[in-house]
Write an enzyme that holds these catalytic residues in place. Structure first.
Site, PDB file in Angstrom:
ATOM      1  CB  SER A 555      -0.887   0.002   1.245  1.00  0.00           C
ATOM      2  OG  SER A 555      -1.535   1.247   1.398  1.00  0.00           O
ATOM      3  CE1 TYR A 568      -4.621  -2.021   5.096  1.00  0.00           C
ATOM      4  CE2 TYR A 568      -3.650   0.149   4.679  1.00  0.00           C
ATOM      5  CZ  TYR A 568      -4.196  -1.039   4.213  1.00  0.00           C
ATOM      6  OH  TYR A 568      -4.311  -1.241   2.867  1.00  0.00           O
TER       7      TYR A 568
END
Length: 678
Positions: A555, A568
């Site tokens: 990501s 995350y």
């Protein structure tokens, strides 16, 4: 509109081809004769409709028929140059075609056009081939069928065989068909129904005779210690050996694999005579073209360890390649095609089962089905007599036939990822599903791994049959579940070449709101999960010795500090560094490790639909439905990132144009300056 004769032919063919006792996949051919009005002359013209080259009876449709003018085809007899030049007649069939479209005429066309019968079936039933390959097949044919079926000595398929059968039918008006030595059966009739009845009568009569008269234990007594392992142990052993076997079968070119542990295979390998019979090889041309002239057989009992089996298989593979080279050298002529590959297409492991290989899953599966056919043939022949297949010189004449070579050369070019097996986690939706679909579209076999088995199987079914995609259940945070998923992949397709670590989740919470459980859950799925999946897959890749690809769907958050996602972002940063660490470690095995860094992918995302989207929308002060547009507007290109964009990046990293790139992270975020890699 389909001619009635052609329509009846298609219906008959589909019925015959639907039952494996009648013929093998893509094996045999059928025909019908009838009349149509010639659009040029307005006069009636006699036509032959015959299954074209490469078709399958069970799925035959009108487009799979070759349509020829009978008068022109039968006139070829007058210009036939003799058996030494009979191959030239195949090209002549093109000058007999009627109309446009349709399939190319096969080598067996002469069998249908020259035989004086309106309807002809040529089939490869196990029971019929058992008679055809028995040492005393001619005598057995007379005993089993009386004078209703005539023996035809072995001859390679072609124009001369058509002439031979035509002559035999003419001399035996009482006959309804013939047994072709070493090959199969042919039957005929005045109507489509009669031809089908005659075919089935020959098949069923042979099967009944074998069942009644076969001696006990046609494969010999049980071989001590060679019985089948219990199912769970058997399949675990198969999964442990599969990557090594696939690598050995892919020394010349990459292959996809298929595993079979049916009773026919296990019983054959448990019997004392299986080494002798396997060494004799298959006989029917359709069989050995799919399986090679003979299989590789592991000569160790199931009690041997995986390590012992692996070492012995490696030795046997070297011997197999030497033996195949000898077979080629003994039989090749100056005008023979070049050797196509020396690796086995069928590998037999006592107590475990059969591994078969091909250029794709269907070809690998069908090769296994053909060897089961061969086992059935050997059982029938040995039960009545002695199995005596055609000799190796005749096998070579077919395997390296110029016509067969031309047929292979006409095959379409493989897709970029052909022969590659991909395992994609979190693949039932969003990025994972789009990636799986892209990889399959580019030729890969795909294993859809997801926490939900039902959703994984639904996603796989949407891609295609189990020859293309299968769905498996996996909790990537559970090492045993991960190993089971990798085992399922290697049993489905022979091994694994390409792993996409996509499984993920996210909870949008600030540091003070993030619980220890929140932290552990996200790190278990993404950091630990990616580690476990890569570790298990790498074991298989290293055993295969075929290289491979691992792609982490990381990501932009692995390098970009956004609010309220500490767990995350940290897990994604862990994934991002795994890419670098494992690229350095696995490169020695030819395994590339790369990553893709998306921005927020809203469309189709299970993460966003599961609450992350609502939380992120609240953080940014926008409506959840506008989140994709919001993300787009903060990018340099002002474009929303979709699952297909990530899938495209994965394909590029694993495709033929990026063979020298490893340790790379590819941003797919439409341009987020804060996430630029430095």
């Amino acid at each position: 509109m389909t001619n009635p004769a052609a329509a009846a032919l298609i219906a008959r063919s589909n019925r015959l081809g639907a039952d494996p006792k009648n013929t093998n996949y893509a094996g045999g051919n059928t025909s019908a004769q009838g009349t149509e009005t010639d659009p040029v002359t307005g006069e009636a013209v006699e036509l032959l409709w015959v299954k074209g080259s490469g078709g399958d009876l069970g799925t035959l449709a009108e487009k799979g028929l070759a349509v020829l003018r009978l008068d022109r085809m039968r006139a070829l007899v007058d210009v036939y140059p003799g058996v030494e030049r009979e191959d030239e007649m195949v090209a002549a069939f093109d000058y007999c075609l009627h109309g446009k479209g349709g399939a190319a005429p096969s080598i067996d066309t002469a069998m249908h056009g020259l035989v004086d019968a309106p309807h002809v079936d040529h089939l490869h039933p196990d029971s019929g081939i058992a008679i055809a390959t028995a040492a005393d097949g001619q005598e057995l044919t007379s005993t089993v069928f009386g004078d209703k079926v005539v023996w035809v000595p072995w001859r390679r398929p072609g124009f001369q065989l058509g002439l031979d059968i035509a002559e035999i039918k003419g001399k035996n008006p009482q006959a309804v068909g013939c047994v072709l030595g070493g090959h199969g059966i042919t039957a005929w009739g005045d109507t489509s129904e009669e031809a089908e009845q005659h075919s089935l009568w020959i098949i069923d009569t042979a099967a009944a005779y074998i069942a009644e008269h076969s001696r006990p234990e046609p494969f010999g007594p049980a071989l001590d210690g060679y019985g089948a392992l219990p199912e769970v142990e058997r399949r675990a052993r198969a999964a442990a050996l599969a990557p090594t076997i696939r690598g050995l079968a892919s020394a010349d070119r990459p292959m996809v694999g298929h595993f079979t542990d049916t009773a026919e295979v296990l019983d054959f390998l448990a019997a004392a005579e299986h080494p002798r019979l396997a060494a004799l090889g298959t006989s029917c041309p359709d069989h050995f073209l799919r399986t090679k002239v003979k299989p590789l057989v592991l000569d160790l009992p199931p009690t041997a360890t995986v390590e012992e089996c692996t070492a012995r298989l490696e030795e046997l593979a070297v011997a197999y390649r030497e033996d195949y080279q000898g077979y080629y050298d003994r039989n090749a002529t100056p005008d023979s095609p070049a050797i196509r590959g020396k690796d086995p297409l069928v590998v037999l492991v006592p107590g475990v089962g059969m591994f078969s290989f091909g250029k794709d899953k269907q070809t690998a599966r069908v090769a296994g089905e053909f060897y089961v056919n061969a086992i059935n043939v050997m059982r029938g022949a040995e039960g009545l007599s002695t199995y005596a297949p055609i000799d190796e010189a005749e096998k070579f004449r077919i395997e390296y036939w110029a016509l067969e070579e031309a047929k292979l050369q006409r095959m379409p070019a493989p897709k970029p990822l052909a022969t590659r097996v991909a395992l994609v986690t979190g693949a039932a939706s969003g990025i994972g599903r789009a990636t799986a679909e892209k990889l399959a579209a580019e030729g890969a076999c795909v294993v859809i791994a997801d926490l939900s088995l039902e959703k994984a199987q639904e996603a796989a079914a949407a891609i295609g049959s189990t020859d293309v995609a299968v769905g498996v259940q996996v909790d990537v945070s559970d090492a045993a579940a991960v190993q089971a998923a990798v085992d399922a992949a290697v049993l489905a397709f022979g091994g694994v070449d390409l792993v996409v670590n996509n499984a993920g989740l996210s909870l949008s919470r600030s540091l003070l709101e993030t619980t220890e459980a929140d932290w552990d859950r996200q790190h278990d799925v993404m950091a630990k999960g990616s580690f476990l999946v890569t570790q298990a897959a790498a074991r298989a890749m290293i055993a295969q010795q075929m290289g491979g690809d691992v792609v982490y769907i990381s990501s932009k958050n692995s390098v970009f500090a956004g609010p309220n996602n500490v767990a995350y972002g940290a897990a994604k940063a862990d994934q991002a560094h795994q890419v670098r660490l494992l690229a350095a470690e696995l490169g020695a095995h030819g395994i590339k490790v790369n990553g893709v860094n998306p921005d927020g992918v809203v469309q189709g995302s299970g993460i966003f639909a599961g609450g992350w989207g609502a939380n992120r929308a609240e953080v940014y002060g926008v409506e959840e439905k506008d989140l994709g547009a919001f993300y787009a507007q903060r990018t340099i290109l002002k474009r929303e990132v979709l699952p297909s964009h990530i899938a495209n990046a994965v394909f590029v990293l694993c495709g033929p144009e990026m063979t020298h790139t490893t340790g790379l992270h590819v941003p797919v975020d439409a341009g987020v300056a804060a996430a630029f890699l430095r």
